[in-house]
Design a protein around this motif. Structure first.
Motif, PDB file in Angstrom:
ATOM      1  N   ALA A 202      78.229  -2.411  50.379  1.00 53.01           N
ATOM      2  CA  ALA A 202      79.403  -3.273  50.505  1.00 53.01           C
ATOM      3  C   ALA A 202      80.692  -2.479  50.368  1.00 53.01           C
ATOM      4  N   GLN A 203      80.743  -1.553  49.428  1.00 55.23           N
ATOM      5  CA  GLN A 203      81.953  -0.766  49.227  1.00 55.23           C
ATOM      6  C   GLN A 203      82.221   0.138  50.427  1.00 55.23           C
ATOM      7  N   ALA A 204      81.193   0.817  50.898  1.00 55.47           N
ATOM      8  CA  ALA A 204      81.368   1.678  52.063  1.00 55.47           C
ATOM      9  C   ALA A 204      81.799   0.858  53.271  1.00 55.47           C
ATOM     10  N   PHE A 205      81.211  -0.322  53.436  1.00 58.15           N
ATOM     11  CA  PHE A 205      81.556  -1.162  54.581  1.00 58.15           C
ATOM     12  C   PHE A 205      83.009  -1.629  54.506  1.00 58.15           C
ATOM     13  N   ALA A 206      83.450  -2.070  53.332  1.00 54.81           N
ATOM     14  CA  ALA A 206      84.834  -2.530  53.195  1.00 54.81           C
ATOM     15  C   ALA A 206      85.811  -1.423  53.555  1.00 54.81           C
ATOM     16  N   ARG A 207      85.504  -0.212  53.129  1.00 54.48           N
ATOM     17  CA  ARG A 207      86.379   0.916  53.446  1.00 54.48           C
ATOM     18  C   ARG A 207      86.375   1.210  54.942  1.00 54.48           C
ATOM     19  N   ALA A 236     101.456   2.514  48.875  1.00 50.88           N
ATOM     20  CA  ALA A 236     100.770   2.745  47.606  1.00 50.88           C
ATOM     21  C   ALA A 236     100.548   1.432  46.870  1.00 50.88           C
ATOM     22  N   ARG A 237     101.543   0.547  46.910  1.00 47.41           N
ATOM     23  CA  ARG A 237     101.406  -0.757  46.254  1.00 47.41           C
ATOM     24  C   ARG A 237     100.362  -1.608  46.972  1.00 47.41           C
ATOM     25  N   CYS A 238     100.355  -1.574  48.306  1.00 39.42           N
ATOM     26  CA  CYS A 238      99.373  -2.335  49.080  1.00 39.42           C
ATOM     27  C   CYS A 238      97.946  -1.887  48.739  1.00 39.42           C
ATOM     28  N   THR A 239      97.751  -0.594  48.603  1.00 40.81           N
ATOM     29  CA  THR A 239      96.427  -0.073  48.278  1.00 40.81           C
ATOM     30  C   THR A 239      95.985  -0.547  46.899  1.00 40.81           C
ATOM     31  N   ARG A 240      96.904  -0.555  45.949  1.00 42.85           N
ATOM     32  CA  ARG A 240      96.557  -1.046  44.604  1.00 42.85           C
ATOM     33  C   ARG A 240      96.238  -2.532  44.619  1.00 42.85           C
ATOM     34  N   ASP A 241      96.887  -3.290  45.496  1.00 41.11           N
ATOM     35  CA  ASP A 241      96.722  -4.738  45.532  1.00 41.11           C
ATOM     36  C   ASP A 241      95.582  -5.201  46.437  1.00 41.11           C
ATOM     37  N   SER A 242      94.959  -4.302  47.163  1.00 35.42           N
ATOM     38  CA  SER A 242      93.962  -4.685  48.165  1.00 35.42           C
ATOM     39  C   SER A 242      92.706  -5.245  47.507  1.00 35.42           C
ATOM     40  N   LEU A 243      92.408  -6.507  47.750  1.00 31.81           N
ATOM     41  CA  LEU A 243      91.313  -7.189  47.057  1.00 31.81           C
ATOM     42  C   LEU A 243      89.944  -6.649  47.434  1.00 31.81           C
ATOM     43  N   GLN A 244      89.776  -6.210  48.709  1.00 33.78           N
ATOM     44  CA  GLN A 244      88.434  -5.794  49.111  1.00 33.78           C
ATOM     45  C   GLN A 244      87.979  -4.516  48.431  1.00 33.78           C
ATOM     46  N   PHE A 245      88.906  -3.799  47.782  1.00 29.78           N
ATOM     47  CA  PHE A 245      88.531  -2.592  47.054  1.00 29.78           C
ATOM     48  C   PHE A 245      88.495  -2.825  45.541  1.00 29.78           C
ATOM     49  N   ASP A 246      88.736  -4.055  45.111  1.00 25.73           N
ATOM     50  CA  ASP A 246      88.863  -4.366  43.690  1.00 25.73           C
ATOM     51  C   ASP A 246      87.510  -4.804  43.127  1.00 25.73           C
ATOM     52  N   PRO A 247      86.968  -4.089  42.135  1.00 23.51           N
ATOM     53  CA  PRO A 247      85.680  -4.477  41.551  1.00 23.51           C
ATOM     54  C   PRO A 247      85.666  -5.898  41.006  1.00 23.51           C
ATOM     55  N   ARG A 248      86.827  -6.414  40.590  1.00 24.93           N
ATOM     56  CA  ARG A 248      86.874  -7.792  40.080  1.00 24.93           C
ATOM     57  C   ARG A 248      86.566  -8.802  41.172  1.00 24.93           C
ATOM     58  N   HIS A 249      86.680  -8.392  42.418  1.00 21.93           N
ATOM     59  CA  HIS A 249      86.425  -9.296  43.537  1.00 21.93           C
ATOM     60  C   HIS A 249      85.253  -8.808  44.388  1.00 21.93           C
ATOM     61  N   GLY A 250      84.323  -8.117  43.762  1.00 20.10           N
ATOM     62  CA  GLY A 250      83.097  -7.748  44.446  1.00 20.10           C
ATOM     63  C   GLY A 250      83.171  -6.465  45.242  1.00 20.10           C
ATOM     64  N   ALA A 251      84.355  -5.857  45.382  1.00 20.59           N
ATOM     65  CA  ALA A 251      84.529  -4.606  46.133  1.00 20.59           C
ATOM     66  C   ALA A 251      83.832  -4.671  47.486  1.00 20.59           C
ATOM     67  N   GLY A 252      84.084  -5.769  48.207  1.00 22.51           N
ATOM     68  CA  GLY A 252      83.530  -5.932  49.545  1.00 22.51           C
ATOM     69  C   GLY A 252      82.222  -6.687  49.600  1.00 22.51           C
ATOM     70  N   ARG A 253      81.662  -7.012  48.442  1.00 22.46           N
ATOM     71  CA  ARG A 253      80.347  -7.663  48.421  1.00 22.46           C
ATOM     72  C   ARG A 253      80.395  -9.056  49.054  1.00 22.46           C
ATOM     73  N   ASP A 254      81.451  -9.809  48.795  1.00 20.51           N
ATOM     74  CA  ASP A 254      81.575 -11.148  49.393  1.00 20.51           C
ATOM     75  C   ASP A 254      81.642 -11.066  50.910  1.00 20.51           C
ATOM     76  N   VAL A 255      82.379 -10.075  51.414  1.00 19.15           N
ATOM     77  CA  VAL A 255      82.516  -9.903  52.858  1.00 19.15           C
ATOM     78  C   VAL A 255      81.166  -9.571  53.482  1.00 19.15           C
ATOM     79  N   LEU A 256      80.455  -8.623  52.893  1.00 20.48           N
ATOM     80  CA  LEU A 256      79.152  -8.234  53.434  1.00 20.48           C
ATOM     81  C   LEU A 256      78.190  -9.412  53.414  1.00 20.48           C
ATOM     82  N   ASP A 257      78.169 -10.168  52.327  1.00 22.17           N
ATOM     83  CA  ASP A 257      77.280 -11.331  52.237  1.00 22.17           C
ATOM     84  C   ASP A 257      77.613 -12.360  53.318  1.00 22.17           C
ATOM     85  N   ALA A 258      78.899 -12.567  53.582  1.00 22.30           N
ATOM     86  CA  ALA A 258      79.301 -13.530  54.615  1.00 22.30           C
ATOM     87  C   ALA A 258      78.816 -13.092  55.989  1.00 22.30           C
ATOM     88  N   LEU A 259      78.920 -11.798  56.262  1.00 26.30           N
ATOM     89  CA  LEU A 259      78.473 -11.285  57.557  1.00 26.30           C
ATOM     90  C   LEU A 259      76.953 -11.316  57.669  1.00 26.30           C
TER      91      LEU A 259
END
Length: 272
Positions: A202-207, A236-259
């Motif tokens: 999921a993390q590799a896919f989000a990236r 730099a601020r956008c990168t810090r705020d990006s939800l798909q890279f945030d472990p609190r939001h699954g780090a892309g796991r929700d996106v992968l599961d949806a697909l």
């Protein structure tokens, strides 16, 4: 931003051990863990096909199997991504040697880059490589990825570059590639394509999805003339705020599961 579940659900998901990183306690647990990984990886190959990221029978997604041995799963050479299943994924070692039996061979040229990264980067449980039109176009451009759109702004200081040395069949390219990659998680292979690594699929896919999407927008913008550059501090601020890279939001796991749910509706045979 990519949609996520509420924070409480996301935190619960993160607290659940990922099969890529969970340590099997016995042989039965190891077999169950590998089976779960095979299903997820085969489903991800189908996602790539659904997104138009496949390249005939070429390119690879490799995934390390937890356990004392350094073994990986890779697609069987000769099959289209829509034909990859959990059971026909091939297990190999760091030298590309097959573990167990398979009716299909492995493309040794395709594993050279993956092996170098898996060998040197403990966080590279999953490595993905694509030749998408947009990604390859940007890789062929003199400027490379421009900091000019919503998606590129989420990749501040995450992207490295490696010069083209021909078809990746020579192991001696590995050290030079690793030196260029450094501690980054995304690599633009100049004149070649895109590569992403992660601790989970999921993390590799989000990236990779974010990088490829940035390339798509850059390619479209080029038809309109010079792009407006995003200031470095904003990126730099956008990168810090990006939800798909945030472990609190699954780090892309929700996106992968949806697909994966979409793939299940199209053809669930990848689970076989």
């Amino acid at each position: 931003m990519l949609a996520t579940k509420n924070q409480e659900s996301a935190v619960q998901a993160v607290d659940t051990p990922h099969p890529e990183t969970a340590a099997p306690s016995d042989a039965a647990d190891a077999a169950q863990t590998e089976r779960a990984l095979r299903i997820q990886l085969a489903g991800t190959y189908r996602i790539f096909a659904m997104l138009g990221w496949s390249e005939l029978i070429y390119n690879h997604i490799t995934l390390r199997v937890p356990g004392p041995q350094t073994h990986f799963l890779i697609n069987p050479f000769g099959l289209h991504y829509t034909e990859v299943t959990a059971s026909n994924l091939v297990k190999i070692d760091l030298d590309g040697r097959m573990i167990g039996e398979s009716a299909y061979p492995v493309n040794p040229a395709g594993f050279v880059v993956h092996a170098a990264i898996h060998r040197a980067r403990p966080d590279a449980h999953c490595v993905m490589h694509t030749h998408t039109t947009a990604g390859l176009a940007v890789a062929c451009s003199q400027a490379g990825l421009e900091n000019s759109n919503f998606y590129s702004a989420q990749l501040d200081s995450m992207v490295a570059y490696h010069d083209f040395e021909g078809i990746t069949i020579r192991a001696d390219e590995g050290p030079r590639l690793l030196a260029d990659l450094g501690d980054k998680s995304l690599l633009v292979l100049r004149n070649h394509g895109l590569l992403a690594l992660g601790t989970t699929i999921a993390q590799a896919f989000a990236r990779l999805w974010t990088l490829n999407r940035a390339c798509e927008i850059q390619l479209a913008t080029a038809a309109l003339g010079p792009a407006r550059r995003i200031p470095d501090d904003v990126a730099a601020r956008c990168t810090r705020d990006s939800l798909q890279f945030d472990p609190r939001h699954g780090a892309g796991r929700d996106v992968l599961d949806a697909l994966l749910r979409q793939v299940d509706r199209i053809d669930p045979s990848y689970r076989d």
